[in-house]
Design a protein around this motif. Structure first.
Motif, PDB file in Angstrom:
ATOM      1  N   ASP A 154       3.298   5.568  -5.799  1.00 43.87           N
ATOM      2  CA  ASP A 154       2.990   5.667  -7.321  1.00 43.87           C
ATOM      3  C   ASP A 154       2.135   6.824  -7.779  1.00 43.87           C
ATOM      4  O   ASP A 154       1.998   7.406  -8.614  1.00 43.87           O
ATOM      5  CB  ASP A 154       2.320   4.429  -7.896  1.00 43.87           C
ATOM      6  CG  ASP A 154       3.698   3.107  -7.834  1.00 43.87           C
ATOM      7  OD1 ASP A 154       4.775   3.423  -7.991  1.00 43.87           O
ATOM      8  OD2 ASP A 154       3.244   1.991  -7.620  1.00 43.87           O
ATOM      9  N   VAL A 159      -4.926  -3.448  -2.805  1.00 43.04           N
ATOM     10  CA  VAL A 159      -3.979  -3.752  -3.653  1.00 43.04           C
ATOM     11  C   VAL A 159      -3.040  -4.967  -3.513  1.00 43.04           C
ATOM     12  O   VAL A 159      -2.845  -5.422  -2.582  1.00 43.04           O
ATOM     13  CB  VAL A 159      -2.780  -2.317  -3.717  1.00 43.04           C
ATOM     14  CG1 VAL A 159      -3.491  -1.306  -4.126  1.00 43.04           C
ATOM     15  CG2 VAL A 159      -2.223  -2.201  -1.973  1.00 43.04           C
ATOM     16  N   ARG A 177      -5.192  -2.996  -9.633  1.00 45.07           N
ATOM     17  CA  ARG A 177      -5.239  -1.721  -8.980  1.00 45.07           C
ATOM     18  C   ARG A 177      -3.776  -1.144  -8.824  1.00 45.07           C
ATOM     19  O   ARG A 177      -3.708   0.281  -8.891  1.00 45.07           O
ATOM     20  CB  ARG A 177      -5.765  -1.846  -7.638  1.00 45.07           C
ATOM     21  CG  ARG A 177      -5.738  -0.566  -6.695  1.00 45.07           C
ATOM     22  CD  ARG A 177      -6.808   0.635  -7.223  1.00 45.07           C
ATOM     23  NE  ARG A 177      -8.056   0.075  -7.184  1.00 45.07           N
ATOM     24  CZ  ARG A 177      -9.294   0.721  -7.595  1.00 45.07           C
ATOM     25  NH1 ARG A 177      -8.905   1.964  -8.180  1.00 45.07           N
ATOM     26  NH2 ARG A 177     -10.404   0.603  -7.376  1.00 45.07           N
ATOM     27  N   VAL A 178      -2.971  -1.860  -8.459  1.00 47.74           N
ATOM     28  CA  VAL A 178      -1.647  -1.459  -8.567  1.00 47.74           C
ATOM     29  C   VAL A 178      -1.081  -0.557  -9.736  1.00 47.74           C
ATOM     30  O   VAL A 178      -0.370   0.429  -9.919  1.00 47.74           O
ATOM     31  CB  VAL A 178      -0.558  -2.239  -7.883  1.00 47.74           C
ATOM     32  CG1 VAL A 178       0.945  -2.113  -8.310  1.00 47.74           C
ATOM     33  CG2 VAL A 178      -0.582  -2.763  -6.534  1.00 47.74           C
ATOM     34  N   GLY A 234      -2.525   2.571 -10.525  1.00 43.30           N
ATOM     35  CA  GLY A 234      -2.000   3.694  -9.813  1.00 43.30           C
ATOM     36  C   GLY A 234      -0.620   4.078 -10.502  1.00 43.30           C
ATOM     37  O   GLY A 234      -0.243   5.164 -10.533  1.00 43.30           O
ATOM     38  N   ARG A 235       0.061   3.194 -10.772  1.00 45.82           N
ATOM     39  CA  ARG A 235       1.309   3.440 -11.311  1.00 45.82           C
ATOM     40  C   ARG A 235       1.344   3.934 -12.798  1.00 45.82           C
ATOM     41  O   ARG A 235       2.094   4.967 -13.251  1.00 45.82           O
ATOM     42  CB  ARG A 235       2.384   2.013 -11.481  1.00 45.82           C
ATOM     43  CG  ARG A 235       3.653   2.115 -11.730  1.00 45.82           C
ATOM     44  CD  ARG A 235       4.257   0.897 -11.660  1.00 45.82           C
ATOM     45  NE  ARG A 235       4.236   0.366 -10.575  1.00 45.82           N
ATOM     46  CZ  ARG A 235       4.283  -0.941 -10.214  1.00 45.82           C
ATOM     47  NH1 ARG A 235       4.152  -1.914 -10.854  1.00 45.82           N
ATOM     48  NH2 ARG A 235       4.130  -1.333  -8.627  1.00 45.82           N
ATOM     49  N   HIS A 288       2.155   1.644  -3.474  1.00 45.74           N
ATOM     50  CA  HIS A 288       0.911   2.228  -4.317  1.00 45.74           C
ATOM     51  C   HIS A 288       0.708   3.954  -3.978  1.00 45.74           C
ATOM     52  O   HIS A 288       0.477   4.579  -4.834  1.00 45.74           O
ATOM     53  CB  HIS A 288      -0.197   1.419  -3.906  1.00 45.74           C
ATOM     54  CG  HIS A 288      -1.372   1.876  -4.755  1.00 45.74           C
ATOM     55  ND1 HIS A 288      -1.421   1.924  -6.225  1.00 45.74           N
ATOM     56  CD2 HIS A 288      -2.739   2.367  -4.295  1.00 45.74           C
ATOM     57  CE1 HIS A 288      -2.729   2.215  -6.564  1.00 45.74           C
ATOM     58  NE2 HIS A 288      -3.438   2.427  -5.555  1.00 45.74           N
ATOM     59  N   GLU A 333       0.711  -1.274   0.131  1.00 49.47           N
ATOM     60  CA  GLU A 333       0.025  -0.219   0.103  1.00 49.47           C
ATOM     61  C   GLU A 333       0.798   1.302   0.027  1.00 49.47           C
ATOM     62  O   GLU A 333       0.711   2.168  -0.744  1.00 49.47           O
ATOM     63  CB  GLU A 333      -0.974  -0.184   1.221  1.00 49.47           C
ATOM     64  CG  GLU A 333      -2.104  -1.207   1.125  1.00 49.47           C
ATOM     65  CD  GLU A 333      -2.820  -1.228   2.420  1.00 49.47           C
ATOM     66  OE1 GLU A 333      -4.058  -1.825   2.311  1.00 49.47           O
ATOM     67  OE2 GLU A 333      -2.196  -1.138   3.624  1.00 49.47           O
TER      68      GLU A 333
END
Length: 317
Positions: free
Chosen positions: A87, A229, A194-195, A198-199, A84, A81
């Motif tokens: 990111d 995540v 989800r990761v 975000g990236r 994340h 997290e």
């Protein structure tokens, strides 16, 4: 994908899961929020309420590492997290420049998909006794050796999956049968997407995949709303293969340096176990099915639809 909205939803979801008692704060009277108030997070992070409110509204661009780390502690984020959150902050910082580049020629909006290096291809092909494949950050299987195609034969036989394991998990009719622990696999896939979102918030193909799954799968939509995540590294996965039966396999995911989002995924079984016998049986079945690829891998640009189906003939059951 709206980075500000993603930031807002992620921070709020982490705030909602912590009670004042867990944070060591007093709790008075009736509370209208399920977790911490913004003011309580601000106290824990050592910032003003106004500043934290601005952060939670999506304004992470230019925020110092010290403030981000204070949020990590206040919201009790784990390592995944925390990464994340960083990111999301980096993406917010780069948003203006990225938007400017995307607005130039329309052709630049197309995603360039890096190919798999010949050396990596040889490594995957050089493990005939282990299911091995290369996937990108969108779960597209770019190349796979024969044993991996045999393990995922139902995915390759499903034109709708398009040689994409996330699409297969949520849209493939046989996925819940193949994955013994389907719920765990599904949560992991959503968390990993989800990761990546975000990236890489401006990855059009990634956004399209998430939009497709959100539209077509109620299960995906519910899990996506949790904002959890996940990062695939290693673990154990249980399969119920239509030909060889139950398999409990260890898996390792190894990121390839220099190749954006690509990783080598390898499944294995401990020696002298039923799973090892199952892999031998799977290899024998694959050979008897007359896999015409002879170790050639599925190319990422052609592993879609009917061509993915032709790369391996599904089980005759």
């Amino acid at each position: 994908m709206d980075n500000r909205q993603e930031i807002r939803a992620f921070l709020k979801s982490r705030r909602d899961r912590i009670t004042p008692e867990q944070a060591g704060l007093p709790s008075y009277g009736n509370r209208r929020v399920t977790g911490l108030r913004r003011s309580e997070v601000a106290v824990l992070a050592g910032v003003s309420v106004e500043y934290y409110t601005r952060l939670e509204r999506g304004s992470l661009g230019g925020v110092s590492d010290g403030v981000l780390d204070a949020l990590v502690l206040a919201l009790r984020l784990d390592d995944i997290e925390r990464a994340h959150l960083y990111d999301l902050a980096r993406a917010a910082q780069a948003a203006t420049g990225r938007a400017r580049r995307r607005s130039v020629p329309a052709a630049e909006s197309a995603q360039v998909r890096p190919g798999v290096r010949p050396g990596v291809r040889r490594i995957v092909e050089g493990m005939p006794g282990l299911p091995a494949f290369v996937q990108n950050n969108r779960f597209d299987v770019l190349i796979a050796n024969p044993l991996a195609r045999a393990l995922y034969s139902e995915m390759y036989a499903d034109p709708a999956a398009g040689a994409n394991t996330a699409r297969f998990v949520f849209l493939g009719p046989s996925a819940r049968r193949l994955y013994t622990d389907w719920e765990q696999v599904a949560r992991g896939a959503v968390g990993a997407l989800r990761v990546e979102a975000g990236r890489n918030p401006y990855d059009r193909e990634l956004s399209n995949l998430i939009g497709e799954l959100s539209t077509r799968s109620d299960s995906f939509r519910v899990l996506w709303g949790a904002h959890d995540v996940h990062v695939f590294r290693e673990g154990t996965k249980r399969f119920r293969h239509p030909v060889v039966g139950d398999l409990e396999l260890d898996h390792e995911a190894m990121a390839l340096p220099g190749d954006t989002g690509q990783s080598v995924v390898v499944y294995s079984a401990p020696a002298d176990t039923a799973a090892e016998d199952g892999l031998r049986l799977l290899a024998s079945w694959s050979a008897s099915e007359g896999d015409t690829s002879e170790g050639d891998t599925t190319d990422g640009d052609t592993a879609k639809g009917d061509e993915a189906e032709r790369s391996f003939r599904g089980p005759r059951v």
